[in-house]
Scaffold this active site. Sequence first.
Site, mmCIF file in Angstrom:
data_model
loop_
_atom_site.group_PDB
_atom_site.id
_atom_site.type_symbol
_atom_site.label_atom_id
_atom_site.label_comp_id
_atom_site.label_asym_id
_atom_site.label_seq_id
_atom_site.Cartn_x
_atom_site.Cartn_y
_atom_site.Cartn_z
ATOM 1 N N HIS A 70 0.850 -1.193 0.000
ATOM 2 C CA HIS A 70 0.000 0.000 0.000
ATOM 3 C C HIS A 70 0.881 1.236 0.000
ATOM 4 O O HIS A 70 1.960 1.248 0.603
ATOM 5 C CB HIS A 70 -0.916 0.012 1.231
ATOM 6 C CG HIS A 70 -2.034 0.987 1.135
ATOM 7 N ND1 HIS A 70 -1.895 2.309 1.465
ATOM 8 C CD2 HIS A 70 -3.334 0.844 0.729
ATOM 9 C CE1 HIS A 70 -3.044 2.938 1.272
ATOM 10 N NE2 HIS A 70 -3.924 2.076 0.828
ATOM 11 N N ASP B 205 -7.960 -4.391 -0.893
ATOM 12 C CA ASP B 205 -8.444 -4.840 -2.198
ATOM 13 C C ASP B 205 -8.338 -6.357 -2.339
ATOM 14 O O ASP B 205 -9.172 -6.981 -2.998
ATOM 15 C CB ASP B 205 -7.650 -4.160 -3.318
ATOM 16 C CG ASP B 205 -7.775 -2.653 -3.269
ATOM 17 O OD1 ASP B 205 -8.916 -2.175 -3.226
ATOM 18 O OD2 ASP B 205 -6.743 -1.962 -3.258
#
Length: 423
Positions: A306, A363
């Site tokens: 991330h 995700d």
Amino acid sequence: MAKFYVRNEKSQESGEFELLESTLGAPVVDISGFKAKVGAYTYDNGFTETASCQSAITYIDGAKGELLYRGYPIEELAEKKNYIEVCYLLLHGELPNSDEYESFERDIRTKSYPHEGIKYLFRAFPDNGHPMAILSSAVSALSAFHHQHLNIKDDEEFMEMARRIIAKIPTIAAYTYRHSMGYPLIYPDMDRYFTENFLYMMRAFPTGKTQIRDVEVRALDKIFMLHADHEQNASTTTVRAVGSTGAHPYAAVVAGINALWGRAHGGANESVIAQLQMIGSVENVDKFIKKAKDPNDPFRLMGFGHRVYKNFDPRARVLKKLRDELRETIGISSKLIEIADRVEEIALNDEYFVKRNLYPNIDFYSGTILEALGIRKKMFTPIFVIGRTVGWITHLIEQKKDPKQKIYRPRQRYIGKTKRSVP
């Protein structure tokens, strides 16, 4: 008061700049007047080291893997509250009491019906159009039906505007899906809670019963909640940039929807599922892990790492637990989840991924959960939109109320040709 001193050795100009403390996180240097004092601009590619605004909504500590909404840890909110309570929290700064919640939730139900004219817009789109393109257009049209929100003057008008779009986005998203499937559009059912109502509008038919399990509602509600806000990400910054021009609030939200569509942003969970489908079977996982570790191979695992979190994404922790609960309660299972489990197992224990802080992110889990709940891949990003709308509109309200707010106008470092004459 702490100061920063900067001297331009080339021009011999210099200046002092105030260091502003934050309630959490790093302080910021107020570089207002930097050009006038030192004869230069700052350069920050991608704005990764620049605070574009001050905000009291959400705080992220990427090193610790911490996400706070109005000071509350996301893990505690996900365990104890529902999405509508979190919407109220973001908009008002505090969690609602029972009366405030009842009034707010009832108003969201009442406002879930879009103007009938919106329905005719869908006829202009092909069935195979991507839902994000159709959703963006429909929300843009919504601003024409509620032009009174262009010039908002008080808190009551701000909240009316916010509640209206939060309520209508799920209906428009469901209309978008049903149009793409060639199904008749289903009106909202005011007897149903926000998230249940969305599933109902997605699944129902004029005749016959619609099965919606409580565990499905809770799962999707948590996904909405975990996506509600995430500080100054690309889409939120886009909403603020467009909002700074004085555009209609819903036009600013449309800009956020279009930014979210990008594969590097809200479209990432679609990409996770596409990649799992490409891997094809558990037996192929080791081969693709090897490709991901090869510096000469462009292949990269989707759903890992991330931009902000250098530890485990706290939202991913919630969804990992949720996925395990769903597996136990309703026995969700699929070939893709088996592949995802194997990828996760290797990545969490492989030094290559651990050393680089490439942990599974939101995700990775949201895509597999939505797929297991029977939601089509092309609807993943519209679902992200439903959850994030409250964050966008809260930032827009905060921005509008900021007396120091200016139109966004970044500078640039020009590296083109110098002045020359036309031959």
